[in-house]
Design a protein around this motif. Structure first.
Motif, mmCIF file in Angstrom:
data_model
loop_
_atom_site.group_PDB
_atom_site.id
_atom_site.type_symbol
_atom_site.label_atom_id
_atom_site.label_comp_id
_atom_site.label_asym_id
_atom_site.label_seq_id
_atom_site.Cartn_x
_atom_site.Cartn_y
_atom_site.Cartn_z
ATOM 1 N N UNK A 112 0.889 -1.186 0.011
ATOM 2 C CA UNK A 112 -0.209 0.021 0.095
ATOM 3 C C UNK A 112 0.810 1.264 0.030
ATOM 4 N N UNK A 113 1.984 1.106 0.797
ATOM 5 C CA UNK A 113 3.027 2.392 0.902
ATOM 6 C C UNK A 113 3.839 2.548 -0.130
ATOM 7 N N UNK A 114 4.024 1.535 -1.203
ATOM 8 C CA UNK A 114 4.872 1.667 -2.449
ATOM 9 C C UNK A 114 4.233 2.113 -3.566
ATOM 10 N N UNK A 115 4.981 3.166 -4.362
ATOM 11 C CA UNK A 115 4.389 3.820 -5.359
ATOM 12 C C UNK A 115 5.768 3.736 -6.417
ATOM 13 N N UNK A 116 6.736 3.203 -6.232
ATOM 14 C CA UNK A 116 7.811 2.956 -6.976
ATOM 15 C C UNK A 116 7.995 1.762 -7.553
ATOM 16 N N UNK A 117 7.724 0.543 -6.929
ATOM 17 C CA UNK A 117 7.975 -0.874 -7.473
ATOM 18 C C UNK A 117 9.312 -0.871 -8.146
ATOM 19 N N UNK A 118 10.328 -0.848 -7.449
ATOM 20 C CA UNK A 118 11.642 -1.129 -7.937
ATOM 21 C C UNK A 118 12.110 -2.435 -7.949
ATOM 22 N N UNK A 119 12.633 -2.925 -9.110
ATOM 23 C CA UNK A 119 12.886 -4.622 -9.227
ATOM 24 C C UNK A 119 13.954 -4.816 -8.250
ATOM 25 N N UNK A 120 14.151 -6.035 -7.821
ATOM 26 C CA UNK A 120 14.965 -6.414 -6.794
ATOM 27 C C UNK A 120 15.427 -7.927 -7.371
ATOM 28 N N UNK A 121 16.284 -7.898 -8.316
ATOM 29 C CA UNK A 121 16.700 -9.075 -9.164
ATOM 30 C C UNK A 121 17.440 -10.191 -8.024
ATOM 31 N N UNK A 122 17.155 -11.440 -8.168
ATOM 32 C CA UNK A 122 18.020 -12.425 -7.383
ATOM 33 C C UNK A 122 17.349 -13.911 -8.380
ATOM 34 N N UNK A 123 18.740 -14.746 -8.272
ATOM 35 C CA UNK A 123 18.401 -15.935 -8.948
ATOM 36 C C UNK A 123 17.054 -16.778 -8.757
ATOM 37 N N UNK A 124 16.369 -16.663 -7.551
ATOM 38 C CA UNK A 124 15.092 -17.357 -7.459
ATOM 39 C C UNK A 124 14.139 -16.624 -7.985
ATOM 40 N N UNK A 125 14.272 -15.154 -7.760
ATOM 41 C CA UNK A 125 13.196 -14.516 -8.205
ATOM 42 C C UNK A 125 12.983 -14.216 -9.576
ATOM 43 N N UNK A 126 14.138 -14.221 -10.422
ATOM 44 C CA UNK A 126 14.226 -14.187 -11.803
ATOM 45 C C UNK A 126 14.015 -15.324 -12.394
ATOM 46 N N UNK A 127 14.517 -16.597 -11.755
ATOM 47 C CA UNK A 127 13.995 -17.877 -12.452
ATOM 48 C C UNK A 127 12.421 -18.165 -12.581
ATOM 49 N N UNK A 128 11.702 -17.808 -11.468
ATOM 50 C CA UNK A 128 10.324 -17.962 -11.569
ATOM 51 C C UNK A 128 9.528 -16.902 -11.973
ATOM 52 N N UNK A 129 10.095 -15.674 -12.566
ATOM 53 C CA UNK A 129 9.510 -14.615 -13.096
ATOM 54 C C UNK A 129 8.706 -14.739 -14.551
ATOM 55 N N UNK A 130 7.509 -14.131 -14.568
ATOM 56 C CA UNK A 130 6.866 -14.397 -15.784
ATOM 57 C C UNK A 130 7.080 -13.105 -16.591
#
Length: 305
Positions: free
Chosen positions: A210-228
């Motif tokens: 709710x407080x976030x209006x930037x939505x910055x990417x936070x890449x990591x091996x796990x996050x990127x491997x499962x990302x659509x």
């Protein structure tokens, strides 16, 4: 004057977990409503869950603890050998106890929708298996994971705590909840007994969203491997190796693939020598050991053979 009510926010564990992995991926899916391209891992996980649900329903309808005939028919509908392998292991290691079914009979893939504290909105989801232990006054909440695990988490994971809390809202007479994770990839089961589960993680994550209006990417091996949404990610688009736009870029990508594979072969040889002399090694959430004669990969498991 008519006062319009604010629309109720809707949350789920998968939605909040996506934000925890990468706020930009969350924005693509839930804010921009951009079409995704599911990864192979995500597709496999979805199919494993579909099979587990269909098999449980077939066993329940037949009143049987297991049903090999139904399982063979169901597994024949999947082309992915990993799905068939995990499904076969699930059949061999699962004995359903339908005497523990909840009163309304809705134990398999039970849906829920409960209000989070502080007017944060509705928390929704589906529990793979919900059972009732009448003698102990305890709910049994089981969540299937399609992957692999090699070590027990130090504490009950946030997803299970939130699901246990949600089920206690639905079944307030329960004095405790036995929360179970079953990793179907290698048949590991972990369980925790919870007497007062709380949705602290879901509350904290909802507030962050709710407080976030930037939505910055936070890449990591796990996050990127499962990302659509790799096809939309600016970090991917800015790298000509992962997003070639001309023959020269494609040639450089191929050269990098060749060099990476050669380096991987060298590292495997080093690891093979180590395991031959010293035995199993564990690191970075993975483990490896020697067993001839081919290199084999299954989820987080490296097997030298």
């Amino acid at each position: 004057m008519t006062t319009l009510e604010r629309p109720t926010r809707h949350w789920s564990h998968s939605r909040l977990e996506l934000y925890a992995r990468c706020p930009l991926a969350y924005r693509f899916r839930y804010v921009d409503r951009a079409p995704g391209k599911p990864s192979a891992a995500a597709t496999r996980g979805k199919q494993v869950h579909e099979f587990a649900e269909a098999y449980a329903r077939a066993c329940h309808a037949a009143g049987r603890a297991t049903d090999y005939d139904a399982a063979r028919v169901l597994l024949a509908g999947y082309d992915d050998p990993d799905v068939r392998e995990i499904g076969a292991r699930f059949i061999e290691t699962t004995q359903f106890d339908w005497s523990l079914i909840v009163a309304d009979g809705n134990s398999i893939e039970r849906e829920f929708a409960v209000l989070l504290p502080d007017d944060l909105g509705l928390f929704r989801g589906r529990v793979d298996l919900v059972q009732w232990n009448e003698f102990e006054g305890a709910l049994v909440v089981t969540d299937y994971k399609s992957g692999w695990s090699w070590c027990r988490p130090d504490e009950c994971p946030p997803q299970l705590r939130c699901y246990a809390w949600a089920m206690k809202q639905v079944f307030p007479a329960a004095t405790s909840v036995q929360a179970i994770y079953r990793y179907l990839g290698n048949d590991r089961t972990y369980d925790w007994t919870l007497y007062d589960p709380q949705p602290d993680w879901a509350v904290a994550m909802a507030r962050r969203v709710i407080a976030d209006d930037a939505y910055e990417p936070t890449p990591s091996p796990h996050a990127c491997a499962w990302c659509d949404y790799g096809h939309l990610c600016p970090l991917v688009q800015e790298d000509p190796l992962t997003c070639p736009t001309c023959p020269e870029d494609a040639a450089r990508t191929l050269a990098q693939v060749t060099a990476t594979e050669a380096r991987a072969d060298e590292l495997r040889a080093c690891l093979r020598r180590w395991t031959h002399e010293h035995g199993e090694v564990v690191g970075a959430g993975k483990r490896a050991w020697e067993a001839p004669p081919v290199w084999h990969l299954r989820g987080d498991e490296y097997q030298l053979r």
